[in-house]
Design an enzyme around this catalytic site. Structure first.
Site, PDB file in Angstrom:
ATOM      1  N   ALA A 231      39.582  76.788  17.629  1.00  0.00           N
ATOM      2  CA  ALA A 231      38.319  77.366  18.118  1.00  0.00           C
ATOM      3  C   ALA A 231      37.264  76.407  18.234  1.00  0.00           C
ATOM      4  O   ALA A 231      36.170  76.766  18.719  1.00  0.00           O
ATOM      5  CB  ALA A 231      37.396  78.464  16.892  1.00  0.00           C
TER       6      ALA A 231
ATOM      7  N   TYR B 196      56.359  70.258  24.262  1.00  0.00           N
ATOM      8  CA  TYR B 196      55.681  71.744  24.106  1.00  0.00           C
ATOM      9  C   TYR B 196      55.620  72.903  24.409  1.00  0.00           C
ATOM     10  O   TYR B 196      55.957  74.016  24.340  1.00  0.00           O
ATOM     11  CB  TYR B 196      54.329  71.091  25.312  1.00  0.00           C
ATOM     12  CG  TYR B 196      53.299  71.493  25.585  1.00  0.00           C
ATOM     13  CD1 TYR B 196      51.949  71.751  24.722  1.00  0.00           C
ATOM     14  CD2 TYR B 196      53.117  72.123  27.010  1.00  0.00           C
ATOM     15  CE1 TYR B 196      51.188  72.624  24.458  1.00  0.00           C
ATOM     16  CE2 TYR B 196      51.555  73.658  26.808  1.00  0.00           C
ATOM     17  CZ  TYR B 196      50.967  73.683  25.880  1.00  0.00           C
ATOM     18  OH  TYR B 196      50.062  74.286  26.278  1.00  0.00           O
ATOM     19  N   ALA B 197      56.447  72.368  25.986  1.00  0.00           N
ATOM     20  CA  ALA B 197      57.037  74.266  26.608  1.00  0.00           C
ATOM     21  C   ALA B 197      58.108  74.686  25.438  1.00  0.00           C
ATOM     22  O   ALA B 197      58.107  76.288  25.804  1.00  0.00           O
ATOM     23  CB  ALA B 197      57.650  73.586  27.344  1.00  0.00           C
TER      24      ALA B 197
HETATM   25  N1  LIG Z   1      44.510  73.995  28.826  1.00  0.00           N
HETATM   26  C1  LIG Z   1      45.025  74.661  29.466  1.00  0.00           C
HETATM   27  O1  LIG Z   1      45.517  74.075  30.912  1.00  0.00           O
HETATM   28  C2  LIG Z   1      46.646  75.295  28.834  1.00  0.00           C
HETATM   29  C3  LIG Z   1      47.543  76.056  29.579  1.00  0.00           C
HETATM   30  C4  LIG Z   1      48.183  76.599  29.413  1.00  0.00           C
HETATM   31  C5  LIG Z   1      48.076  76.584  27.462  1.00  0.00           C
HETATM   32  N2  LIG Z   1      46.804  76.335  26.462  1.00  0.00           N
HETATM   33  C6  LIG Z   1      47.170  76.508  25.548  1.00  0.00           C
HETATM   34  O2  LIG Z   1      45.962  76.904  25.063  1.00  0.00           O
HETATM   35  C7  LIG Z   1      45.574  76.741  23.855  1.00  0.00           C
HETATM   36  C8  LIG Z   1      44.005  76.426  23.331  1.00  0.00           C
HETATM   37  O3  LIG Z   1      43.832  75.186  24.195  1.00  0.00           O
HETATM   38  P1  LIG Z   1      42.934  74.039  25.302  1.00  0.00           P
HETATM   39  O4  LIG Z   1      43.086  73.851  26.365  1.00  0.00           O
HETATM   40  O5  LIG Z   1      41.805  74.913  24.896  1.00  0.00           O
HETATM   41  O6  LIG Z   1      42.975  72.701  24.216  1.00  0.00           O
HETATM   42  P2  LIG Z   1      41.645  72.403  23.308  1.00  0.00           P
HETATM   43  O7  LIG Z   1      42.557  70.410  22.702  1.00  0.00           O
HETATM   44  O8  LIG Z   1      40.536  72.260  24.347  1.00  0.00           O
HETATM   45  O9  LIG Z   1      41.827  72.990  21.788  1.00  0.00           O
HETATM   46  C9  LIG Z   1      42.567  73.043  21.219  1.00  0.00           C
HETATM   47  C10 LIG Z   1      42.068  73.262  19.527  1.00  0.00           C
HETATM   48  O10 LIG Z   1      42.517  73.101  18.710  1.00  0.00           O
HETATM   49  C11 LIG Z   1      42.872  72.902  17.294  1.00  0.00           C
HETATM   50  N3  LIG Z   1      43.604  72.122  16.777  1.00  0.00           N
HETATM   51  C12 LIG Z   1      44.679  71.523  17.155  1.00  0.00           C
HETATM   52  N4  LIG Z   1      45.492  71.634  15.897  1.00  0.00           N
HETATM   53  C13 LIG Z   1      45.528  72.155  15.082  1.00  0.00           C
HETATM   54  C14 LIG Z   1      45.745  72.404  13.517  1.00  0.00           C
HETATM   55  N5  LIG Z   1      46.842  72.067  13.250  1.00  0.00           N
HETATM   56  N6  LIG Z   1      45.011  74.011  13.125  1.00  0.00           N
HETATM   57  C15 LIG Z   1      43.654  74.391  13.606  1.00  0.00           C
HETATM   58  N7  LIG Z   1      43.402  74.148  14.508  1.00  0.00           N
HETATM   59  C16 LIG Z   1      43.868  72.834  15.327  1.00  0.00           C
HETATM   60  C17 LIG Z   1      41.791  70.948  17.860  1.00  0.00           C
HETATM   61  O11 LIG Z   1      40.791  70.722  17.549  1.00  0.00           O
HETATM   62  C18 LIG Z   1      41.638  71.988  19.000  1.00  0.00           C
HETATM   63  O12 LIG Z   1      39.742  72.478  18.908  1.00  0.00           O
HETATM   64  C19 LIG Z   1      46.384  75.545  23.022  1.00  0.00           C
HETATM   65  O13 LIG Z   1      47.225  76.705  22.304  1.00  0.00           O
HETATM   66  C20 LIG Z   1      46.995  75.557  24.550  1.00  0.00           C
HETATM   67  O14 LIG Z   1      48.556  75.447  24.110  1.00  0.00           O
HETATM   68  C21 LIG Z   1      46.052  75.537  27.287  1.00  0.00           C
END
Ligand SMILES: NC(=O)c1ccc[n+]([C@@H]2O[C@H](COP(=O)([O-])OP(=O)(O)OC[C@H]3O[C@@H](n4cnc5c(N)ncnc54)[C@H](O)[C@@H]3O)[C@@H](O)[C@H]2O)c1
Length: 255
Positions: free
Chosen positions: A16, A165-166
């Site tokens: 979050a 990741y995938a």
């Molecule tokens: N941004 C994209 O293009 C995209 C696309 C597909 C999927 N996603 C997925 O959406 C989700 C959110 O991604 P985002 O783009 O907001 O990334 P982001 O890096 O902005 O945010 C991820 C958050 O997860 C937290 N985090 C990491 N490891 C953690 C742990 N072990 N425990 C608790 N918190 C942890 C981080 O501190 C960060 O605040 C992820 O699961 C990501 O894989 C993102």
């Protein structure tokens, strides 16, 4: 009185402190939920709750929102999160959004075992631990609820540099479908959202050239905004989607 499609609900969102997780906290709150912003980075989670930007984008101030330090890959930390939540709110969250995620990209032939495992531990095992612990808390109290797990569109098609990741995100879809089959009897719905390329810090490591090529493949011709993913997550969290479970919903601009 707070109104909205999730009014009066308690929600926990992992990851979050940034990107899609932060936007999800904002939209859930705008729609009337009380939000627990959980992240490994506590300061960032706190910022999600407190920032003026959050207030401006619709955080309701009626809710007793809070921030929580949580490492989703650590079962002790997850158990502690459940305990703390029950102590503070006297009830389990009935909305659980698994948004914490990481990348450690590399070519298959160069990917270290450590980078493979860390991604699986956070993205897949973390989703399992959080879902199991919070579903148990809901079932114990006989509370219906909704769990939304964030996968990725690369789970369906694969991506260069992302074998770790995938595969973790493909696992999230299969885990979601299996959990939906098991938890239906408790009236707990479980769905997955598959974002496409979304403008958050996680994509900052993607080289610009690759990003331009990706954008060319998106029919809507642009990356998504975190709020556009958050709106779909909030719909799936709410009773507006009361007959949807085990679904994997693409939010990709058509990619
Ligand atoms: N941004 C994209 O293009 C995209 C696309 C597909 C999927 N996603 C997925 O959406 C989700 C959110 O991604 P985002 O783009 O907001 O990334 P982001 O890096 O902005 O945010 C991820 C958050 O997860 C937290 N985090 C990491 N490891 C953690 C742990 N072990 N425990 C608790 N918190 C942890 C981080 O501190 C960060 O605040 C992820 O699961 C990501 O894989 C993102």
């Amino acid at each position: 009185m707070v109104s909205g499609i999730v009014a009066g609900r308690l929600a926990i969102v992992t990851g979050a402190g940034s990107g899609i997780g932060r936007a999800t906290c904002q939209v859930l709150s705008r729609e009337g939920a009380t939000v627990i912003a959980a992240d490994k980075n506590y300061a960032a989670a706190e910022q999600t709750i407190k920032s003026h930007a959050a207030l401006a984008s619709g955080f309701n101030d009626a809710g007793d929102h809070s921030a929580l330090e949580l490492d989703v890959s650590d079962s002790k930390s997850v158990k502690h999160a459940v305990q703390k939540t029950l102590e503070q709110y006297k009830a389990p969250p009935t909305i659980v959004v698994n948004c914490a995620g990481i990348t450690r990209d590399n070519w298959l032939l160069k990917l270290s075992e450590e980078d493979y495992s860390r991604v699986q531990d956070v993205n897949l095992k973390g989703t399992f631990l959080v879902m199991q612990a919070f579903a148990q808390a809901m079932a114990d109290k006989g509370k219906p609820g909704s769990i939304v797990n964030i996968s990725s569109i690369v789970a369906k098609y694969g991506n260069i540099g992302q074998t770790n990741y995938a595969s973790s995100k493909a696992g999230v879809i299969a885990m979601t479908q299996s959990a939906a089959k098991e938890l239906g009897k408790f009236n707990i719905r479980v769905n997955a959202v598959l974002p496409g390329f979304t403008e958050t810090p996680i994509v900052e490591t993607v080289p610009e050239k690759v990003m331009h090529q990706m954008i060319k493949m998106i029919p809507l011709g642009r990356m998504g905004q975190p709020s556009e993913i958050a709106e779909v997550i909030t719909f799936l969290s709410s009773d507006k989607s009361s007959f949807v479970t085990g679904a994997a919903v693409d939010v990709t601009g058509g990619f």
